[in-house]
Scaffold this motif. Structure first.
Motif, PDB file in Angstrom:
ATOM      1  N   UNK A   1       0.844  -1.185   0.000  1.00 52.79           N
ATOM      2  CA  UNK A   1       0.000   0.000   0.000  1.00 52.79           C
ATOM      3  C   UNK A   1       0.883   1.241   0.000  1.00 52.79           C
ATOM      4  N   UNK A   2       0.398   2.308  -0.598  1.00 56.50           N
ATOM      5  CA  UNK A   2       1.144   3.557  -0.630  1.00 56.50           C
ATOM      6  C   UNK A   2       1.037   4.284   0.714  1.00 56.50           C
ATOM      7  N   UNK A   3       2.020   5.118   1.035  1.00 54.11           N
ATOM      8  CA  UNK A   3       1.919   5.916   2.263  1.00 54.11           C
ATOM      9  C   UNK A   3       0.615   6.706   2.302  1.00 54.11           C
ATOM     10  N   UNK A   4       0.008   6.705   3.483  1.00 54.42           N
ATOM     11  CA  UNK A   4      -1.292   7.359   3.639  1.00 54.42           C
ATOM     12  C   UNK A   4      -2.470   6.452   3.363  1.00 54.42           C
ATOM     13  N   UNK A   5      -2.204   5.267   2.843  1.00 51.85           N
ATOM     14  CA  UNK A   5      -3.272   4.336   2.512  1.00 51.85           C
ATOM     15  C   UNK A   5      -3.737   3.531   3.704  1.00 51.85           C
ATOM     16  N   UNK A   6      -4.659   2.598   3.430  1.00 44.21           N
ATOM     17  CA  UNK A   6      -5.272   1.788   4.479  1.00 44.21           C
ATOM     18  C   UNK A   6      -5.239   0.321   4.115  1.00 44.21           C
ATOM     19  N   UNK A   7      -5.213  -0.510   5.145  1.00 45.11           N
ATOM     20  CA  UNK A   7      -5.346  -1.951   5.004  1.00 45.11           C
ATOM     21  C   UNK A   7      -6.134  -2.467   6.197  1.00 45.11           C
ATOM     22  N   UNK A   8      -6.808  -3.593   5.990  1.00 46.13           N
ATOM     23  CA  UNK A   8      -7.511  -4.246   7.085  1.00 46.13           C
ATOM     24  C   UNK A   8      -7.034  -5.690   7.182  1.00 46.13           C
ATOM     25  N   UNK A   9      -6.466  -6.025   8.307  1.00 48.45           N
ATOM     26  CA  UNK A   9      -6.023  -7.387   8.563  1.00 48.45           C
ATOM     27  C   UNK A   9      -7.110  -8.157   9.315  1.00 48.45           C
ATOM     28  N   UNK A  10      -7.206  -9.439   9.018  1.00 47.20           N
ATOM     29  CA  UNK A  10      -8.138 -10.322   9.722  1.00 47.20           C
ATOM     30  C   UNK A  10      -7.385 -11.538  10.216  1.00 47.20           C
ATOM     31  N   UNK A  11      -7.864 -12.088  11.315  1.00 48.64           N
ATOM     32  CA  UNK A  11      -7.267 -13.308  11.854  1.00 48.64           C
ATOM     33  C   UNK A  11      -8.395 -14.139  12.465  1.00 48.64           C
ATOM     34  N   UNK A  12      -8.561 -15.331  11.935  1.00 42.14           N
ATOM     35  CA  UNK A  12      -9.622 -16.217  12.403  1.00 42.14           C
ATOM     36  C   UNK A  12      -9.032 -17.431  13.109  1.00 42.14           C
ATOM     37  N   UNK A  13      -9.578 -17.750  14.257  1.00 44.41           N
ATOM     38  CA  UNK A  13      -9.166 -18.945  14.997  1.00 44.41           C
ATOM     39  C   UNK A  13     -10.072 -20.098  14.600  1.00 44.41           C
ATOM     40  N   UNK A  14      -9.457 -21.220  14.291  1.00 38.83           N
ATOM     41  CA  UNK A  14     -10.228 -22.402  13.902  1.00 38.83           C
ATOM     42  C   UNK A  14      -9.836 -23.589  14.770  1.00 38.83           C
ATOM     43  N   UNK A  15     -10.731 -24.532  14.849  1.00 40.51           N
ATOM     44  CA  UNK A  15     -10.503 -25.700  15.679  1.00 40.51           C
ATOM     45  C   UNK A  15     -11.794 -26.045  16.381  1.00 40.51           C
ATOM     46  N   UNK A  16     -11.684 -26.736  17.490  1.00 39.72           N
ATOM     47  CA  UNK A  16     -12.894 -27.106  18.215  1.00 39.72           C
ATOM     48  C   UNK A  16     -12.645 -27.057  19.712  1.00 39.72           C
TER      49      UNK A  16
END
Length: 121
Positions: A12-27
């Motif tokens: 991403x360029x300076x000043x831009x945005x990103x959204x990170x996601x993290x999902x936990x899986x298992x039981x």
């Protein structure tokens, strides 16, 4: 087995945005705190932000006002919205979760595999 799977990194360029996601899986587990850490080349891994199961947040001094951590407990997912990104935010971002598995006496930390965020023009 519990796994944390991250997504959303990129260039991403300076000043831009990103959204990170993290999902936990298992039981058969419950999640206490979740968070994001990052590690830049040649540097130690550092805290970015954490969030408790009831939504209390904590941020590194370098990111308040630019980054927002949130979580969806129903989806076992934590997010990191990153705005006004700077070149110094370039790093591998790691998801972290403190998880208690059914049958265990104590919770333990789990880590994702990391996702690269590069801020450059």
């Amino acid at each position: 087995q519990v796994q944390l799977v991250e997504s959303g990194g990129g260039l991403v360029q300076p000043g831009g945005s990103l959204r990170l996601s993290c999902a936990a899986s298992g039981s058969s587990f419950s999640i206490n705190a979740m968070g994001w850490y990052r590690q830049a080349p040649g540097k130690q891994r550092e805290l970015v932000a954490t969030i408790t199961s009831d939504g209390r947040t904590n941020y590194a001094d370098s990111v308040p006002g630019r980054f927002t951590i949130s979580r969806d407990n129903a989806k076992n997912t934590v997010y990191l919205q990153m705005n006004s990104l700077k070149p110094e935010d370039t790093a591998v971002y790691y998801c972290n979760a403190v998880i208690l598995r059914m049958g265990s006496l104590f919770p333990r930390e789990y880590w994702g595999q990391g996702t690269q965020v590069t801020v450059s023009s």
